[in-house]
Design a protein around this motif. Structure first.
Motif, PDB file in Angstrom:
ATOM      1  N   ALA A  61       7.046   0.763   0.481  1.00 53.40           N
ATOM      2  CA  ALA A  61       5.598   0.736   0.659  1.00 53.40           C
ATOM      3  C   ALA A  61       5.252  -0.022   1.940  1.00 53.40           C
ATOM      4  O   ALA A  61       6.095  -0.686   2.540  1.00 53.40           O
ATOM      5  CB  ALA A  61       4.933   0.077  -0.550  1.00 53.40           C
ATOM      6  N   ASP A 121      -4.571  14.147  -5.784  1.00 49.94           N
ATOM      7  CA  ASP A 121      -4.202  13.205  -4.725  1.00 49.94           C
ATOM      8  C   ASP A 121      -4.745  11.817  -5.044  1.00 49.94           C
ATOM      9  O   ASP A 121      -5.918  11.663  -5.391  1.00 49.94           O
ATOM     10  CB  ASP A 121      -4.793  13.647  -3.375  1.00 49.94           C
ATOM     11  CG  ASP A 121      -4.219  14.969  -2.890  1.00 49.94           C
ATOM     12  OD1 ASP A 121      -3.087  15.318  -3.277  1.00 49.94           O
ATOM     13  OD2 ASP A 121      -4.905  15.651  -2.109  1.00 49.94           O
ATOM     14  N   TYR A 122      -3.889  10.796  -4.900  1.00 48.83           N
ATOM     15  CA  TYR A 122      -4.373   9.428  -5.028  1.00 48.83           C
ATOM     16  C   TYR A 122      -3.559   8.521  -4.103  1.00 48.83           C
ATOM     17  O   TYR A 122      -2.590   8.974  -3.474  1.00 48.83           O
ATOM     18  CB  TYR A 122      -4.330   8.947  -6.489  1.00 48.83           C
ATOM     19  CG  TYR A 122      -2.959   8.697  -7.070  1.00 48.83           C
ATOM     20  CD1 TYR A 122      -2.167   9.735  -7.542  1.00 48.83           C
ATOM     21  CD2 TYR A 122      -2.449   7.392  -7.140  1.00 48.83           C
ATOM     22  CE1 TYR A 122      -0.910   9.496  -8.083  1.00 48.83           C
ATOM     23  CE2 TYR A 122      -1.202   7.142  -7.681  1.00 48.83           C
ATOM     24  CZ  TYR A 122      -0.435   8.189  -8.149  1.00 48.83           C
ATOM     25  OH  TYR A 122       0.803   7.944  -8.680  1.00 48.83           O
ATOM     26  N   ALA A 123      -3.979   7.271  -4.012  1.00 49.76           N
ATOM     27  CA  ALA A 123      -3.261   6.261  -3.241  1.00 49.76           C
ATOM     28  C   ALA A 123      -3.349   4.954  -4.011  1.00 49.76           C
ATOM     29  O   ALA A 123      -4.187   4.818  -4.911  1.00 49.76           O
ATOM     30  CB  ALA A 123      -3.865   6.108  -1.848  1.00 49.76           C
ATOM     31  N   THR A 124      -2.465   4.007  -3.670  1.00 52.52           N
ATOM     32  CA  THR A 124      -2.308   2.825  -4.511  1.00 52.52           C
ATOM     33  C   THR A 124      -2.231   1.553  -3.673  1.00 52.52           C
ATOM     34  O   THR A 124      -1.552   1.524  -2.656  1.00 52.52           O
ATOM     35  CB  THR A 124      -1.004   2.936  -5.336  1.00 52.52           C
ATOM     36  OG1 THR A 124      -1.001   4.187  -6.022  1.00 52.52           O
ATOM     37  CG2 THR A 124      -0.856   1.804  -6.329  1.00 52.52           C
ATOM     38  N   HIS A 148       8.335   3.034  -3.484  1.00 52.03           N
ATOM     39  CA  HIS A 148       7.662   4.108  -4.223  1.00 52.03           C
ATOM     40  C   HIS A 148       8.557   5.333  -4.268  1.00 52.03           C
ATOM     41  O   HIS A 148       9.098   5.753  -3.248  1.00 52.03           O
ATOM     42  CB  HIS A 148       6.344   4.446  -3.512  1.00 52.03           C
ATOM     43  CG  HIS A 148       5.693   5.706  -3.985  1.00 52.03           C
ATOM     44  ND1 HIS A 148       5.508   6.798  -3.180  1.00 52.03           N
ATOM     45  CD2 HIS A 148       5.195   6.041  -5.200  1.00 52.03           C
ATOM     46  CE1 HIS A 148       4.909   7.752  -3.873  1.00 52.03           C
ATOM     47  NE2 HIS A 148       4.694   7.317  -5.089  1.00 52.03           N
ATOM     48  N   THR A 149       8.696   5.909  -5.453  1.00 50.43           N
ATOM     49  CA  THR A 149       9.563   7.069  -5.627  1.00 50.43           C
ATOM     50  C   THR A 149       8.861   8.133  -6.451  1.00 50.43           C
ATOM     51  O   THR A 149       8.122   7.817  -7.377  1.00 50.43           O
ATOM     52  CB  THR A 149      10.866   6.656  -6.348  1.00 50.43           C
ATOM     53  OG1 THR A 149      11.568   5.723  -5.529  1.00 50.43           O
ATOM     54  CG2 THR A 149      11.768   7.852  -6.591  1.00 50.43           C
ATOM     55  N   ARG A 150       9.062   9.391  -6.084  1.00 51.96           N
ATOM     56  CA  ARG A 150       8.593  10.492  -6.912  1.00 51.96           C
ATOM     57  C   ARG A 150       9.770  11.398  -7.266  1.00 51.96           C
ATOM     58  O   ARG A 150      10.594  11.714  -6.424  1.00 51.96           O
ATOM     59  CB  ARG A 150       7.540  11.321  -6.181  1.00 51.96           C
ATOM     60  CG  ARG A 150       6.956  12.457  -7.067  1.00 51.96           C
ATOM     61  CD  ARG A 150       6.235  13.529  -6.261  1.00 51.96           C
ATOM     62  NE  ARG A 150       5.146  12.945  -5.509  1.00 51.96           N
ATOM     63  CZ  ARG A 150       4.538  13.543  -4.486  1.00 51.96           C
ATOM     64  NH1 ARG A 150       4.908  14.752  -4.111  1.00 51.96           N
ATOM     65  NH2 ARG A 150       3.583  12.937  -3.835  1.00 51.96           N
ATOM     66  N   THR A 157      10.113   5.821  -0.445  1.00 47.86           N
ATOM     67  CA  THR A 157       9.942   5.041   0.775  1.00 47.86           C
ATOM     68  C   THR A 157       9.470   3.657   0.401  1.00 47.86           C
ATOM     69  O   THR A 157       8.817   3.460  -0.628  1.00 47.86           O
ATOM     70  CB  THR A 157       8.944   5.711   1.747  1.00 47.86           C
ATOM     71  OG1 THR A 157       9.045   5.066   3.017  1.00 47.86           O
ATOM     72  CG2 THR A 157       7.521   5.621   1.256  1.00 47.86           C
ATOM     73  N   VAL A 161       0.840  -1.197   0.000  1.00 52.92           N
ATOM     74  CA  VAL A 161       0.000   0.000   0.000  1.00 52.92           C
ATOM     75  C   VAL A 161       0.876   1.250   0.000  1.00 52.92           C
ATOM     76  O   VAL A 161       1.845   1.344   0.753  1.00 52.92           O
ATOM     77  CB  VAL A 161      -0.904   0.029   1.252  1.00 52.92           C
ATOM     78  CG1 VAL A 161      -1.792   1.268   1.237  1.00 52.92           C
ATOM     79  CG2 VAL A 161      -1.744  -1.238   1.335  1.00 52.92           C
ATOM     80  N   ILE A 162       0.519   2.218  -0.849  1.00 52.32           N
ATOM     81  CA  ILE A 162       1.193   3.514  -0.908  1.00 52.32           C
ATOM     82  C   ILE A 162       0.127   4.588  -0.741  1.00 52.32           C
ATOM     83  O   ILE A 162      -0.639   4.867  -1.662  1.00 52.32           O
ATOM     84  CB  ILE A 162       1.934   3.698  -2.246  1.00 52.32           C
ATOM     85  CG1 ILE A 162       2.883   2.530  -2.480  1.00 52.32           C
ATOM     86  CG2 ILE A 162       2.690   5.029  -2.272  1.00 52.32           C
ATOM     87  CD1 ILE A 162       3.349   2.400  -3.921  1.00 52.32           C
ATOM     88  N   ALA A 163       0.070   5.170   0.456  1.00 57.40           N
ATOM     89  CA  ALA A 163      -1.002   6.126   0.742  1.00 57.40           C
ATOM     90  C   ALA A 163      -0.745   7.469   0.054  1.00 57.40           C
ATOM     91  O   ALA A 163      -1.668   8.227  -0.224  1.00 57.40           O
ATOM     92  CB  ALA A 163      -1.149   6.322   2.244  1.00 57.40           C
ATOM     93  N   GLU A 164       0.517   7.797  -0.190  1.00 57.53           N
ATOM     94  CA  GLU A 164       0.890   9.026  -0.881  1.00 57.53           C
ATOM     95  C   GLU A 164       0.852   8.801  -2.385  1.00 57.53           C
ATOM     96  O   GLU A 164       1.259   7.731  -2.869  1.00 57.53           O
ATOM     97  CB  GLU A 164       2.315   9.414  -0.438  1.00 57.53           C
ATOM     98  CG  GLU A 164       3.032  10.453  -1.270  1.00 57.53           C
ATOM     99  CD  GLU A 164       2.456  11.848  -1.121  1.00 57.53           C
ATOM    100  OE1 GLU A 164       1.365  12.076  -1.682  1.00 57.53           O
ATOM    101  OE2 GLU A 164       3.093  12.698  -0.490  1.00 57.53           O
ATOM    102  N   GLY A 165       0.385   9.784  -3.133  1.00 58.56           N
ATOM    103  CA  GLY A 165       0.426   9.698  -4.584  1.00 58.56           C
ATOM    104  C   GLY A 165       0.041  11.036  -5.178  1.00 58.56           C
ATOM    105  O   GLY A 165      -1.007  11.584  -4.794  1.00 58.56           O
ATOM    106  N   TYR A 166       0.861  11.547  -6.085  1.00 60.09           N
ATOM    107  CA  TYR A 166       0.590  12.864  -6.677  1.00 60.09           C
ATOM    108  C   TYR A 166       1.590  13.068  -7.810  1.00 60.09           C
ATOM    109  O   TYR A 166       2.799  13.080  -7.583  1.00 60.09           O
ATOM    110  CB  TYR A 166       0.768  13.953  -5.614  1.00 60.09           C
ATOM    111  CG  TYR A 166       0.431  15.368  -6.074  1.00 60.09           C
ATOM    112  CD1 TYR A 166      -0.883  15.837  -6.057  1.00 60.09           C
ATOM    113  CD2 TYR A 166       1.437  16.226  -6.518  1.00 60.09           C
ATOM    114  CE1 TYR A 166      -1.172  17.122  -6.467  1.00 60.09           C
ATOM    115  CE2 TYR A 166       1.139  17.512  -6.931  1.00 60.09           C
ATOM    116  CZ  TYR A 166      -0.170  17.964  -6.905  1.00 60.09           C
ATOM    117  OH  TYR A 166      -0.457  19.252  -7.306  1.00 60.09           O
TER     118      TYR A 166
END
Lengths: 124, 124, 124, 124
Positions: free
Chosen positions: D120, D88-91, D103-105, D118, D10-15
Motif C-alpha cells: 500500500a 469500485d472502492y478505495a481504502t 493489499h492482495t486480490r 502490492t 492508502v489502497i486506491a484499487e479495490g474491487y
C-alpha cells in the motif's frame, strides 16, 4: 558497486499453498525473497516470521555474498522450523549492510495458477 | 516536461523462463524494463546484471530519448552477453538524468500463464 | 478527511492488448488508473501519455470529487485522442491537490488471462 | 521487536468480484488487507472506504495484537455495512502505532483466475 538499499525490509503478505504441481521445482507453489547485495561486503540476513495466533519465529539466517543476488524460497527454510503451509504469515528481513528485497509468489494450484510480486516495504 | 524520478533503480527479482509460447513476440515469456524519461534531455541508461554464483555482468547501455518511454526486453539484451534463461538474476539501472522504471514479466509457460509487475526500488 | 498523497504520479508501464473477451466490460482487456482523493476539495487531474516514437499526448483532464475514488480506464480516454492498442506507452498524472494513484491491467487474451497492479511512483 | 512502518496507508484499487469459486474459502474471489504489527503494543486499526458516487463509509475497526499479523478480508467486513461486490472502492487504513500494510486480490472468476498484490502507499 557501492551498497544500495536499506537494512530492514517488511513483507506483510505471506502464504504458501500446500496444493499445486509436485515434482517440478520451477512450478511448485512457492514464495521467494529476492535479495540483492550490490556492495563489496557480504550481507548477513536475519529473517523473522510473524503469525496471526502465536509469537514470532526466528531468526533464520542466510548470507548473500558481495555483488550477488539470492532468490531464497520460504519453502526451503528449515531452521529453527519449516514455514507452515496454508497459513497466513508476514516477514521482516534485517541486514548488516544495505540490500534490496522483492517478494514473489507462484501459486500453482490447478484452479489458480498465478504470479504476484512486489518490492518489499523499506523500513530503515 | 521537467525531469521526473531517480537516477538509480533496482529490481531484485529477475527470471526469464525458457518455456512458453514461441513465434508470437507479444506472448513469448519475457521480462521488460519500462523506462520513462519525461525530461528535455536524452537519458543514457547503464544496466548491470547480478547473479547468484558469479560476478556482475555489464554495462549494457541504451538511450531513452527526451520525452519518450522505452519498454526494453531483457530477452533482447545481447552486448556484452545475452541474459541466461531459467536463471535467477537481479538488475541495477543507472541514468545520467532522472527517470522512472517499472519491471514486468509475462510468463507464458503453458502451466503458468501470468503477469507480474512492480515499480522498481528507487535508490537515488 | 485531510488530503493524502502526492500531486504527481508516474506509471512507466502501459499497454492495452487489442485482443481478449469482447462484449463484457468487466472482462475486456483494460488498464485502469485508480485515483483516490481523500480531501475536502475536488481534484483536477491532468494526464499526459508518453510513447516510444513520438512526442507526448495530452493533457487528458478529469475531476475526482472530494472524498471520492475514480477508477478511470485508459480504454475510455478519447480527448485529445484514444489510447492506441498494442502499443507501449507511459503515463504521468498531475493533480492540483494530493491524491493516491494505483495502476491495474486486466489482460483477457485467451492465452494470457492475468491481472497486474502496482502503486504508481509518487514523484512530488 | 520495535515498531515498524507508518500510521496511515492508502489502497486506491479495490474491487471484489461477485463471481468465482464458491464454497472454498481459500479460492473464492476476495481482497485482503495484510497488516503486520512488529511492535510491543496492540495496533488499533481504523478503516475507511471511499466510493465513486457516495460519501466515505466507516470506520471499520480491528485490533492487530503486538507482534502479530492479520490478513483481513474485505469480504468479511460487516460493521457498519458489508463491502458491495462488483463495485469500485478505495481504502484508507489508520493505526495508532506504526504498521505495514499490503493489499492482495484473488480473482477466481472462471475466465480470469489471477492474483495481484502490492504494498500500500505509506502516507504518514
Amino acid at each position: 558497486m557501492e551498497p544500495t538499499g536499506k537494512t530492514r525490509w517488511v513483507i506483510a503478505e505471506g502464504y504458501i499453498p500446500s496444493g499445486g504441481i509436485q515434482g517440478d521445482r520451477a512450478l511448485e507453489s512457492h514464495e521467494t525473497f529476492c535479495i540483492l547485495n550490490t556492495g563489496p561486503e557480504d550481507a548477513r540476513i536475519s529473517i523473522t516470521l510473524f503469525f496471526a495466533d502465536r509469537g514470532p519465529v526466528g531468526p533464520y539466517t542466510v548470507t548473500v555474498p558481495a555483488e550477488r543476488t539470492m532468490h531464497l524460497r520460504a519453502n526451503d527454510l528449515e531452521d529453527p522450523e519449516p514455514v507452515p503451509r496454508d497459513t497466513d504469515y508476514a516477514t521482516v528481513l534485517e541486514s548488516n549492510v544495505p540490500v534490496v528485497v522483492q517478494h514473489t509468489r507462484l501459486d500453482s494450484r490447478p484452479e489458480s495458477f498465478a504470479l504476484l510480486s512486489t518490492v518489499a516495504y523499506p523500513a530503515v
